[in-house]
Design a protein around this motif. Sequence first.
Motif, PDB file in Angstrom:
ATOM      1  N   LYS A 105      35.293 -43.062 -12.130  1.00  0.00           N
ATOM      2  CA  LYS A 105      35.426 -44.485 -12.444  1.00  0.00           C
ATOM      3  C   LYS A 105      36.158 -44.714 -13.763  1.00  0.00           C
ATOM      4  O   LYS A 105      37.052 -45.563 -13.858  1.00  0.00           O
ATOM      5  CB  LYS A 105      34.038 -45.125 -12.489  1.00  0.00           C
ATOM      6  N   THR A 106      35.801 -43.942 -14.801  1.00  0.00           N
ATOM      7  CA  THR A 106      36.399 -44.157 -16.125  1.00  0.00           C
ATOM      8  C   THR A 106      37.879 -43.797 -16.133  1.00  0.00           C
ATOM      9  O   THR A 106      38.717 -44.554 -16.645  1.00  0.00           O
ATOM     10  CB  THR A 106      35.663 -43.328 -17.190  1.00  0.00           C
ATOM     11  N   SER A 107      38.219 -42.626 -15.589  1.00  0.00           N
ATOM     12  CA  SER A 107      39.626 -42.209 -15.591  1.00  0.00           C
ATOM     13  C   SER A 107      40.481 -43.147 -14.754  1.00  0.00           C
ATOM     14  O   SER A 107      41.618 -43.468 -15.123  1.00  0.00           O
ATOM     15  CB  SER A 107      39.764 -40.773 -15.097  1.00  0.00           C
ATOM     16  N   LEU A 108      39.925 -43.643 -13.640  1.00  0.00           N
ATOM     17  CA  LEU A 108      40.677 -44.579 -12.795  1.00  0.00           C
ATOM     18  C   LEU A 108      40.923 -45.893 -13.533  1.00  0.00           C
ATOM     19  O   LEU A 108      42.031 -46.444 -13.462  1.00  0.00           O
ATOM     20  CB  LEU A 108      39.921 -44.838 -11.499  1.00  0.00           C
ATOM     21  N   ILE A 113      44.454 -49.788 -16.139  1.00  0.00           N
ATOM     22  CA  ILE A 113      44.747 -50.615 -17.323  1.00  0.00           C
ATOM     23  C   ILE A 113      46.087 -50.223 -17.920  1.00  0.00           C
ATOM     24  O   ILE A 113      46.894 -51.075 -18.316  1.00  0.00           O
ATOM     25  CB  ILE A 113      43.625 -50.466 -18.362  1.00  0.00           C
ATOM     26  N   GLY A 114      46.365 -48.913 -17.995  1.00  0.00           N
ATOM     27  CA  GLY A 114      47.637 -48.464 -18.535  1.00  0.00           C
ATOM     28  C   GLY A 114      48.814 -48.931 -17.709  1.00  0.00           C
ATOM     29  O   GLY A 114      49.829 -49.397 -18.252  1.00  0.00           O
ATOM     30  N   LEU A 115      48.684 -48.827 -16.390  1.00  0.00           N
ATOM     31  CA  LEU A 115      49.767 -49.271 -15.522  1.00  0.00           C
ATOM     32  C   LEU A 115      49.980 -50.775 -15.637  1.00  0.00           C
ATOM     33  O   LEU A 115      51.124 -51.256 -15.726  1.00  0.00           O
ATOM     34  CB  LEU A 115      49.461 -48.897 -14.068  1.00  0.00           C
ATOM     35  N   LEU A 146      54.949 -50.927 -24.115  1.00  0.00           N
ATOM     36  CA  LEU A 146      55.374 -49.918 -23.142  1.00  0.00           C
ATOM     37  C   LEU A 146      54.771 -48.561 -23.479  1.00  0.00           C
ATOM     38  O   LEU A 146      54.254 -47.859 -22.598  1.00  0.00           O
ATOM     39  CB  LEU A 146      56.901 -49.834 -23.109  1.00  0.00           C
ATOM     40  N   TYR A 147      54.834 -48.169 -24.756  1.00  0.00           N
ATOM     41  CA  TYR A 147      54.244 -46.881 -25.148  1.00  0.00           C
ATOM     42  C   TYR A 147      52.727 -46.902 -24.955  1.00  0.00           C
ATOM     43  O   TYR A 147      52.134 -45.917 -24.511  1.00  0.00           O
ATOM     44  CB  TYR A 147      54.526 -46.557 -26.625  1.00  0.00           C
ATOM     45  N   ILE A 152      47.835 -45.021 -22.331  1.00  0.00           N
ATOM     46  CA  ILE A 152      46.544 -45.251 -21.672  1.00  0.00           C
ATOM     47  C   ILE A 152      46.529 -44.575 -20.307  1.00  0.00           C
ATOM     48  O   ILE A 152      45.523 -43.962 -19.910  1.00  0.00           O
ATOM     49  CB  ILE A 152      46.264 -46.760 -21.550  1.00  0.00           C
ATOM     50  N   MET A 153      47.628 -44.675 -19.567  1.00  0.00           N
ATOM     51  CA  MET A 153      47.725 -43.960 -18.287  1.00  0.00           C
ATOM     52  C   MET A 153      47.525 -42.467 -18.482  1.00  0.00           C
ATOM     53  O   MET A 153      46.786 -41.809 -17.738  1.00  0.00           O
ATOM     54  CB  MET A 153      49.093 -44.202 -17.646  1.00  0.00           C
TER      55      MET A 153
END
Length: 393
Positions: A105-108, A113-115, A146-147, A152-153
């Motif tokens: 759940k956390t990594s997803l 959020i990053g995307l 962008l960075y 985050i991804m």
Amino acid sequence: MAKAVDVPVDVIPRSPVGKTRLFFTRHWHRGAPGQPTPDWVLRFCYGMWLAAFAFKLLGSSWDMSWHFRWLRDDLAPPHLINTVGTVIIVVLVAIHSYTGLGADKTSLRLMQIGLLTFLVAAPLDVINHRVNGLDLTAWSPSHMMLYLGTGIMQAGVLLGWLRLSPPGRFRTGVLLALWAFLLENTFFPNGQQEYGILGLRAWERGEPEAEKSLLDFAANQIGHPVDRTAVLHFTMPIPEWVYPLWGIGVMALILALARKTLGFRWSASLVALAYVAYRSVMWPLLLGLGFPVSTVPFYLLAVGLAVDLAFAMSHGVVRAAAGALLVTAFGYGAFWLQSQFRPWVLGDAHTESAPPAAYWTALVVLGGVFALWAAAGPVSRRWTARRSVAETV
């Protein structure tokens, strides 16, 4: 977490297309994050993450050089290469989100959020250029978004691989690559000064790297003729204290996290070496293609070495103090030596081997690295304790 049943090895195709077909045939169904994932699916998904980050890396590296030569172009080849990586990432996040495979759940959430941050930042960057014209710095708000989105991804992918991948050399190799990608993405804004100082020196010796229309455009933005003041504003708009703080202080913290998660001797040095080696390969490639080149941050090797030596010492505050001292001494010492390469070896040649930097920032790096490194242990223990309680409940 239950173990997923793998298909027989002889059934798994070797080609990416074949693996994709097999995946959608057997595993394309709705599931919550943290679903048991077959080993081959896990390796295939994270192999595609590495491919996506590689496309984004190549595109961004060329893009920085491109914009020191020509005016911005939305359909420039570097942007198209970067877009290939982004498309792969969109597909991967959609797969993780729908099937629940290959991520908890956390990594997803971090991947999503990053995307989302990146996809919001991309049109904002286009609008920024449409409204304000040439964006003179890699540190602008839209660029930083962008960075940030990419970072985050990458944090989500790192966390997913750490939690789900089985121990072994393959796990370690992927971790090394992911940390090198995260280091590059974080360091990337510093390229402004690395390309900028060589662009300025090229103009001063009468061999400008930027085309005339780019120089005219940059000069017109500040209502100035194309002279050294205008070129300086275009190539070196960042204060000299930024480069060493970011390139030594922040990179030391990332390399310390890499050393902690990889867990073997000289791992921080290997991550730094991977990044510096990539920059060293790109340098002659860009030069051969006729594009501007930058100085290469060889001093990062000393920062990685300092982190590894600190981890060979005691834990806690002692390690944090040793790390801060070693990072500051090795990082700034190596940077100074690199900056002297031009006068020592090239004499009066009108170029540079490193960007200008404010050395008083060594005191800030010393204090900042110590404080953050010392705080990392207690924060990590609290996070682990809370997670353990949540899992038992």
